[in-house]
Scaffold this motif. Structure first.
Motif, PDB file in Angstrom:
ATOM      1  N   ASP A 273       0.729  -1.329   0.002  1.00  0.00           N
ATOM      2  CA  ASP A 273      -0.148  -0.009   0.021  1.00  0.00           C
ATOM      3  C   ASP A 273       0.908   1.400   0.065  1.00  0.00           C
ATOM      4  OD1 ASP A 273      -2.574  -1.453   0.049  1.00  0.00           O
ATOM      5  OD2 ASP A 273      -1.885  -1.705   2.297  1.00  0.00           O
ATOM      6  N   PHE A 274       2.162   1.304   0.438  1.00  0.00           N
ATOM      7  CA  PHE A 274       2.992   2.431   0.610  1.00  0.00           C
ATOM      8  C   PHE A 274       4.455   2.105   0.165  1.00  0.00           C
ATOM      9  CE2 PHE A 274       2.452   1.449   5.152  1.00  0.00           C
ATOM     10  CZ  PHE A 274       3.981   1.271   5.380  1.00  0.00           C
ATOM     11  N   ASN A 293       7.628  10.697  -7.322  1.00  0.00           N
ATOM     12  CA  ASN A 293       6.063  11.010  -6.962  1.00  0.00           C
ATOM     13  C   ASN A 293       5.618  11.198  -5.494  1.00  0.00           C
ATOM     14  OD1 ASN A 293       5.740  10.559  -9.817  1.00  0.00           O
ATOM     15  ND2 ASN A 293       5.106   8.005  -9.171  1.00  0.00           N
ATOM     16  N   CYS A 296       2.059  12.605  -3.403  1.00  0.00           N
ATOM     17  CA  CYS A 296       0.828  11.923  -3.368  1.00  0.00           C
ATOM     18  C   CYS A 296       1.132  10.995  -2.330  1.00  0.00           C
ATOM     19  CB  CYS A 296       0.548  11.521  -4.743  1.00  0.00           C
ATOM     20  SG  CYS A 296       1.734  10.513  -5.508  1.00  0.00           S
ATOM     21  N   ASN A 297      -0.047  10.047  -1.979  1.00  0.00           N
ATOM     22  CA  ASN A 297       0.176   8.979  -1.004  1.00  0.00           C
ATOM     23  C   ASN A 297      -0.405   7.773  -1.428  1.00  0.00           C
ATOM     24  OD1 ASN A 297       1.027  10.470   1.215  1.00  0.00           O
ATOM     25  ND2 ASN A 297      -0.630  11.802   1.231  1.00  0.00           N
ATOM     26  N   THR A 298      -0.369   7.379  -2.835  1.00  0.00           N
ATOM     27  CA  THR A 298      -0.993   6.036  -3.105  1.00  0.00           C
ATOM     28  C   THR A 298       0.079   5.249  -3.144  1.00  0.00           C
ATOM     29  OG1 THR A 298      -0.418   6.633  -5.295  1.00  0.00           O
ATOM     30  CG2 THR A 298      -2.578   7.402  -4.737  1.00  0.00           C
ATOM     31  N   ALA A 299      -0.408   3.992  -3.508  1.00  0.00           N
ATOM     32  CA  ALA A 299       0.904   2.831  -3.521  1.00  0.00           C
ATOM     33  C   ALA A 299       1.976   3.028  -4.494  1.00  0.00           C
ATOM     34  CB  ALA A 299       0.138   1.434  -3.772  1.00  0.00           C
ATOM     35  N   GLU A 300       1.834   3.999  -5.550  1.00  0.00           N
ATOM     36  CA  GLU A 300       2.830   4.333  -6.428  1.00  0.00           C
ATOM     37  C   GLU A 300       3.673   5.471  -6.142  1.00  0.00           C
ATOM     38  OE1 GLU A 300       3.394   1.787  -8.388  1.00  0.00           O
ATOM     39  OE2 GLU A 300       1.515   0.905  -7.617  1.00  0.00           O
ATOM     40  N   CYS A 301       3.594   6.114  -4.799  1.00  0.00           N
ATOM     41  CA  CYS A 301       4.137   7.132  -4.469  1.00  0.00           C
ATOM     42  C   CYS A 301       5.256   7.008  -3.432  1.00  0.00           C
ATOM     43  CB  CYS A 301       2.985   8.297  -4.151  1.00  0.00           C
ATOM     44  SG  CYS A 301       1.998   8.690  -5.222  1.00  0.00           S
ATOM     45  N   GLN A 303       6.655   8.172  -0.184  1.00  0.00           N
ATOM     46  CA  GLN A 303       6.639   9.036   1.026  1.00  0.00           C
ATOM     47  C   GLN A 303       8.054   9.331   1.720  1.00  0.00           C
ATOM     48  OE1 GLN A 303       3.589   7.443   3.668  1.00  0.00           O
ATOM     49  NE2 GLN A 303       2.235   6.518   2.098  1.00  0.00           N
TER      50      GLN A 303
END
Length: 682
Positions: A273-274, A293, A296-301, A303
């Protein structure tokens, strides 16, 4: 007259045979490096200029130990990521002891201080440590030494962030059995006394590798690791990535935190998920953040989290219904300790480390291209040495600097991949010797010279060793060199089933040496990265780190021999694991072999064809043909006419007729010599 001629030839042949018989014994000289090492038995003690005075440092450390009720403090030579090469600010063991070797552990009690390191570094330790320190050469283990120096109930302290999981347990369990406590001191005591003198943390920008040098985007790599998680029968929900080379590879990013290694301080926590990257965010330029990326906070970003937040973040994540997959080789006890045991999945290496070890087609192409350009530098160096060594102007240190500069002239160069090992005569007998101003020796036509060096390029990392002699080598030197070369060739031409453990192949490299009662004390091979680490596990041979070998892996092949206080020999090339052409394929399993990507001739003067077999000479001739065909156009393209002509001469094929004739002469000499000694020839 006829009888005289027969007798004359008989004695000549017998002498030749007897020389061959005695050549198995190494020549011993009275050379010594005694003036370069400490002598703590004299009054006052003799200390060479290479020694560091550690009296004040030990006094301050012991005062701190007393204030924290610690009887013994243990200081390994590692960093928070268990990296082989470390940043200057993490060189705590080197700072407290003065000993700069890459391996070793220092232990300080209230009254004594001792260093444990392996035999490769014993001489170096005697050159660099003052008499405050004992050098333990295997007389006792660290734990047993601690038991002797302490009483029941006393406390032994250490920083858990510089110990692997296994190493911590190797101290904790036996000390607990001995009724001592092994406690974690998260504020490193050496850092406290090092204080303002400690090198600062790096602040320079992390950078991205140009697109042409990698075949997979970071998104593709993340998807691949997530697939490994799904395929795992234990269904881990996260992978903790602690190795610095792993995060660098995953995101196609590099840094300058560690000399010779393009890594940067970081951790990564990857789930379905992250993606969380723990790093100093100020070091990431805007274009890097955009590429990752981070907005953003999606699975492909990706953090971004503070580097220091890794433990707190893991503790929070571990509160859920999760399983965290870790590789114990690069995860410290300090990080491991915050994850409940019931929520851990432990392998020796993380799935990132294993995936990274098999190069894709772009990585393979890059490593091969880097080795071609690197070979140009090494060939230029060998040509230069042939001209300059007889003048007496070249030293170990000046030679190493010259070679490093040659590499910097090549396209995509990012500097050396490790500190060049440049050793002449007795210094070369130290397998991992690197020259400095105090130990620097002139290169001489009367001594053997070993140079182990490598380069970092945007498309690959290189590592190569050649051993040379510009004068007349002794019979034993030639035999030892040739046997090292024979082992190198035997391993290079070996064929084995896919999935063979690298260590299984180690005997190929040693057999020719063993036949003469010779050996070496280091591993035979290690993996290598694409503009990453010079030593990349789990690929390797005879190192204890190794796992199964598959197509697309790269490993060094580097047998050697070291005669104490005399000379050292090592022949090292990088080779790629490729599919072998075999008549059959038992069980449907493909068979594999090695393809050399290092392309520099060996020293012909040191090769004794008479002890080599036809298969070995055929391999050597085929290799020389490949070197000539590959390197000739590259040398011409770089307008290096002198080097081109040198290459043609040094890659001429070896003649089998020389082998047959010389072998027969020597065999006859041995037989006739034996007959004479037995009194059976009149």
């Amino acid at each position: 007259m006829r009888r005289f001629c027969i007798a004359g030839w008989t004695w000549l042949l017998a002498l030749e045979g007897l020389l061959q018989l005695v050549s198995c014994q190494p020549f011993k000289s009275d050379k010594s490096d005694a003036g370069l090492i400490r002598n703590c038995e004299t009054i006052p003690p003799y200390l060479p200029p290479t020694v560091t005075d550690t009296s004040l440092r030990l006094s301050e450390l012991r005062a701190l130990m007393v204030s924290q009720n610690i009887s013994v403090y243990v200081i390994p030579a590692t960093d928070p990521h268990l990296t082989e090469y470390i940043a200057p600010r993490d060189a705590r063991r080197a700072w407290i002891t003065g000993f700069t070797g890459s391996a070793g552990t220092a232990v300080v009690s209230r009254t004594k201080a001792a260093l444990w390191t392996d035999s490769r570094y014993w001489v170096q330790a005697e050159r660099q440590m003052d008499c405050n320190w004992e050098l333990n050469r295997g007389e006792t283990t660290i734990v047993n030494w601690i038991m002797t120096e302490t009483k029941e109930g006393e406390t032994i302290g250490a920083d858990p962030f510089v110990f692997s999981i296994v190493e911590w347990e190797n101290y904790e369990k036996p000390l607990l059995q001995g009724k001592r406590q092994f406690v974690a001191k998260e504020n490193n005591l050496v850092d406290i006394i090092w204080a303002a003198e400690r090198p600062p943390a790096p602040t320079d920008d992390i950078f991205k590798i140009p697109d042409e040098f990698f075949g997979r985007t970071w998104q593709m790599k993340v998807k691949e690791i997530r697939s490994k998680m799904e395929e795992n029968i234990y269904q881990p929900t996260a992978v903790l990535i602690s190795g610095l080379d792993e995060t660098a590879w995953l995101f196609n990013l590099r840094g300058n935190d560690i000399p010779y290694n393009p890594f940067f301080q970081s951790y990564t926590l990857l789930t379905a998920d992250f993606i969380r990257l723990f790093v100093n965010e100020s070091r990431l330029p805007a274009d890097i953040k955009a590429n990752l990326n981070t907005g953003c906070n999606t699975a492909e970003c990706v953090q971004l989290k503070a580097y220091s937040d890794i433990r707190k973040n893991l503790q929070e994540y571990a509160k859920g219904n999760v399983t965290i997959w870790i590789g114990q080789e690069y995860t410290t006890h300090g990080v491991y300790g915050v994850i409940p045991e019931s929520k851990l999945l432990i392998d020796r290496y993380s799935p990132v480390q294993v995936t990274k070890s098999i190069k894709d087609s772009t990585e393979q192409k890059g490593l091969k291209a880097a080795h071609v350009r690197d070979a140009v530098s090494v060939i230029r160096y060998l040509v230069w040495l042939e001209k300059e060594v007889p003048t007496g102007r070249v030293t170990e240190l000046s030679g190493a600097h010259y070679l490093n500069n040659l590499r910097r002239e090549q396209k995509f160069s990012k500097g050396p991949s490790f500190e060049t090992i440049s050793g002449s005569g007795l210094n070369a007998a130290l397998a991992h010797y690197s020259p400095n101003n105090e130990t620097d020796r002139k290169l001489s036509a009367d001594e053997m010279y070993l140079v182990d060096s490598g380069g970092q390029y945007l498309d690959g990392t290189t590592d190569i060793t050649r051993t040379l002699h510009w004068g007349t080598p002794t019979t034993f030197q030639k035999e030892a060199y040739t046997r090292v070369l024979m082992g190198h060739i035997d391993l290079a031409r070996s064929i084995f089933p896919a999935g063979t453990i690298g260590d299984v192949l180690d005997v190929w490299a040693r057999h020719a040496l063993w036949e003469a009662g010779l050996n070496y004390k280091h591993g035979t091979g290690h993996g290598i990265g694409n503009f990453l680490g010079i030593h990349e596990w789990p690929v390797g041979i005879g190192s204890g780190h190794t796992s199964q070998l598959y197509v697309g892996m790269f490993t060094s092949i580097e047998p050697g021999y070291y005669e104490d206080n005399e000379f050292g020999i090592r022949i090292e090339d990088i080779a790629m694991v490729v599919k072998a052409e075999t008549k059959h394929m038992f069980g449907g399993v493909p068979y594999l072999t090695f393809e050399h990507v290092s392309l520099v001739p060996y020293d012909r003067k040191l090769i004794d064809l008479s002890i080599m077999n036809k298969l070995q000479i055929d391999w050597l001739n085929n290799y020389y043909e490949k070197v000539r065909k590959t390197m000739s156009p590259e040398l011409q393209a770089q307008n290096l006419a002198e080097e081109y002509n040198w290459l043609q001469k040094h890659t001429e094929p070896f003649s089998h007729s020389v082998l047959v004739t010389y072998s027969l002469i020597n065999l006859t000499g041995v037989l006739l010599g034996n007959l004479l000694l037995q009194g059976r020839l009149l």
